[in-house]
Design an enzyme around this catalytic site. Sequence first.
Site, PDB file in Angstrom:
ATOM      1  NE  ARG A  63      -2.302  -1.370   3.531  1.00 41.64           N
ATOM      2  CZ  ARG A  63      -1.745  -0.689   4.498  1.00 41.64           C
ATOM      3  NH1 ARG A  63      -1.787   0.631   4.513  1.00 41.64           N
ATOM      4  NH2 ARG A  63      -1.154  -1.288   5.498  1.00 41.64           N
ATOM      5  CE1 TYR A 191       0.488  -6.149  -1.974  1.00 39.49           C
ATOM      6  CE2 TYR A 191      -0.602  -4.182  -1.181  1.00 39.49           C
ATOM      7  CZ  TYR A 191      -0.076  -5.432  -0.948  1.00 39.49           C
ATOM      8  OH  TYR A 191      -0.138  -5.973   0.310  1.00 39.49           O
ATOM      9  CE  LYS A 200      -6.064  -3.721   4.697  1.00 42.49           C
ATOM     10  NZ  LYS A 200      -6.147  -4.222   6.054  1.00 42.49           N
ATOM     11  CG  HIS A 220      -6.943  -2.889  10.328  1.00 42.46           C
ATOM     12  ND1 HIS A 220      -5.640  -2.454  10.398  1.00 42.46           N
ATOM     13  CD2 HIS A 220      -6.943  -3.905   9.422  1.00 42.46           C
ATOM     14  CE1 HIS A 220      -4.884  -3.168   9.576  1.00 42.46           C
ATOM     15  NE2 HIS A 220      -5.649  -4.054   8.975  1.00 42.46           N
ATOM     16  CB  SER A 242      -0.722  -4.031   7.898  1.00 43.50           C
ATOM     17  OG  SER A 242      -1.906  -3.339   7.580  1.00 43.50           O
ATOM     18  CB  CYS A 244       1.101  -6.689  14.051  1.00 43.42           C
ATOM     19  SG  CYS A 244       2.145  -5.263  13.742  1.00 43.42           S
ATOM     20  CG  ASP A 269      -7.335  -7.175   7.181  1.00 40.95           C
ATOM     21  OD1 ASP A 269      -6.466  -6.809   7.985  1.00 40.95           O
ATOM     22  OD2 ASP A 269      -7.539  -6.592   6.101  1.00 40.95           O
ATOM     23  NE  ARG A 361       0.231  -8.633   2.437  1.00 43.58           N
ATOM     24  CZ  ARG A 361      -0.350  -8.150   3.521  1.00 43.58           C
ATOM     25  NH1 ARG A 361      -1.461  -8.687   3.990  1.00 43.58           N
ATOM     26  NH2 ARG A 361       0.170  -7.130   4.167  1.00 43.58           N
TER      27      ARG A 361
HETATM   28  O1  SAT Z   1      -1.961  -4.573   1.748  1.00 43.46           O
HETATM   29  S1  SAT Z   1      -3.301  -4.782   2.300  1.00 43.46           S
HETATM   30  O2  SAT Z   1      -3.886  -3.493   2.642  1.00 43.46           O
HETATM   31  O3  SAT Z   1      -4.147  -5.485   1.366  1.00 43.46           O
HETATM   32  C1  SAT Z   1      -3.176  -5.718   3.719  1.00 43.46           C
HETATM   33  C2  SAT Z   1      -2.793  -4.902   4.889  1.00 43.46           C
HETATM   34  O4  SAT Z   1      -1.888  -4.055   4.814  1.00 43.46           O
HETATM   35  O5  SAT Z   1      -3.395  -5.082   5.957  1.00 43.46           O
HETATM   36 MN    MN Z   2      -5.056  -5.354   7.309  1.00 42.81          MN
END
Ligand code: SAT
Ligand code: MN
Length: 576
Positions: A63, A191, A200, A220, A242, A244, A269, A361
């Site tokens: 991101r 991405y 998101k 989140h 993210s 963690c 998530d 991922r």
């Molecule tokens: O990269 S994503 O936003 O899809 C996943 C994340 O950062 O929690």
């Molecule tokens: Mn996330």
Amino acid sequence: MRKWVEEVAALCRPANIHWCNGSEEEKKALTELAVAAGILIPLNPDKHPGCYYHRSHANDVARVEERTFICTKTAQEAGPTNNWANPTEMYQKLNGLLNGAMAGRTLYVIPYLMGPPGSPLTKIGVEITDSVYVVLSMRIMTRIGKVAWNELGSNGVFTKGLHSMLDINPETRYIAHFPQDNAVISTSSNYGGNVLLGKKCLALRLASYLGRDEGWMAEHMLILGVESPTGEKTYVAAAFPSACGKTNFAMLTPPEHYKGWKVTTIGDDIAWMRPGPDGRLYAINPEAGYFGVAPGTNCKTNLNAMLSLSRDTIFTNVALTKSGEVWWEGKDGEPPADLLDWHGKPWIAGSKEKAAHPNSRFAAPMKNNPVLDSEVSNPTGVPISAIIFGGRRATTMPLVFQAFNWVHGTYVGATMGSEMTAAAAGKVGTVRRDPMAMLPFAGYNMGDYFTHWLRMRKLLKNPPKIFHVNWFRKSAEGEFLWPGYGENMRVLKWIVDRCKGRVPATETPLGWMPEAKDIDITGIPNYTKEKLEEALSIDIEGWKTEVMLQDELFMKLYADLPKELVYQRELLISRL
Ligand code: SAT
Ligand code: MN
């Protein structure tokens, strides 16, 4: 909806328009097309049945928060923690970029549901994209096609998402949200977090804005169920930034010593939560898949994730062998000899470069998860007994404490800090304030978002209890003080018991805490009571610094910060 698709098509001028129905035949046809175009590489069907591999552009691997915009009428509404842009100017700029952008490409129209069909919490989105990778990922991550057309009905309320890859140029990359229009436009990326617009963009940024106006919460957070040997079921939501460990915690395998205990997954998530008629908070997972970080995932750290990604999964930016198997740092076993790294170049074991990108991922369907909770598609959602906040902190933050009440818990969430990870472009390792793990995801002014949290208390007769955990504290020698992963069950049990009023706790300056004797450590290999005591200890000097560091965010938000949080800070200082 048709009118909007026509308008977008007139602007982007694609060669074809494909309306997705979500069928198996469609999946097969689009997969073949993606393979023929080199967008997906089929993996070894014996080792990874139904799985495909994708490499993103090397400049497009996470991101990008500095290219993410909240386009509200006034900058004040977006607040000081978001990038704001004037909506008229942003539309103008993006329309310029999108003019003819899909020439020679197919425009896909993906209707999708965020949430189970028939739930009052579920929202409908339509994503227009020129990326077949996005279509195939969206069909894993959300419920797409006919099921969404059916829910759309005739009232025409849906979130508009428009995505075009353009030429994947970072200079023209924008993830622009228009909360007042319930719309998002994403350009020049391919991405996940930037382009799977249900995740998101809709489920957090736009939904948090809707939730504020409609009296619910978009957070989140993972959602898990804990089942005791006697069959007692408790649901818990947890907000960690993210990368963690949300996915690991949501699928936790209890250790040997916890025979008969079971953890089940609702989501890993995102949680949408609304007060129920009984005054409790009810949560659904709006997603239908897991977009998890691959590195570090193995049969020891997260067996259920390994089983979830064992079939029908799309891997992005992991390493690949010539025989079509995937690998990443921290996967079971030694790296295979014939490995290609995430750029597609041969990789030699011991190389300084990582074989898999640290933010590589997997997109895996949730129905593969062996511990998927039976209520995952219950339209009512599940009642939440505890909310857990946590970050990645080498110092200061003890293993666990319980907030005194909802307002104090809101303060604990609002002042959360975490060391940065590879999930976002930026400096890995530095501590930044990440309120409720929502810093990159709140769709409006963070100060108003805190006020919304405080207001939610008034809508709840039985609010969840609020906790803070830190699995990542280290000794002066740099050794982790807590084993983490499945052993987190031991802390989770204390939390559940606190919710039921079954275990005592000690009042400390931070909140209610267990003593070392209250956390069962029987059977943890090479672990000692001394380590646990250190993990639970309160470093008063460290906390005085922590309070000063929290001020950085509070100063930034001062104009819109609810007074309750200022008082909470004063109270904490006097307790310290
Ligand atoms: O990269 S994503 O936003 O899809 C996943 C994340 O950062 O929690
Ligand atoms: Mn996330």
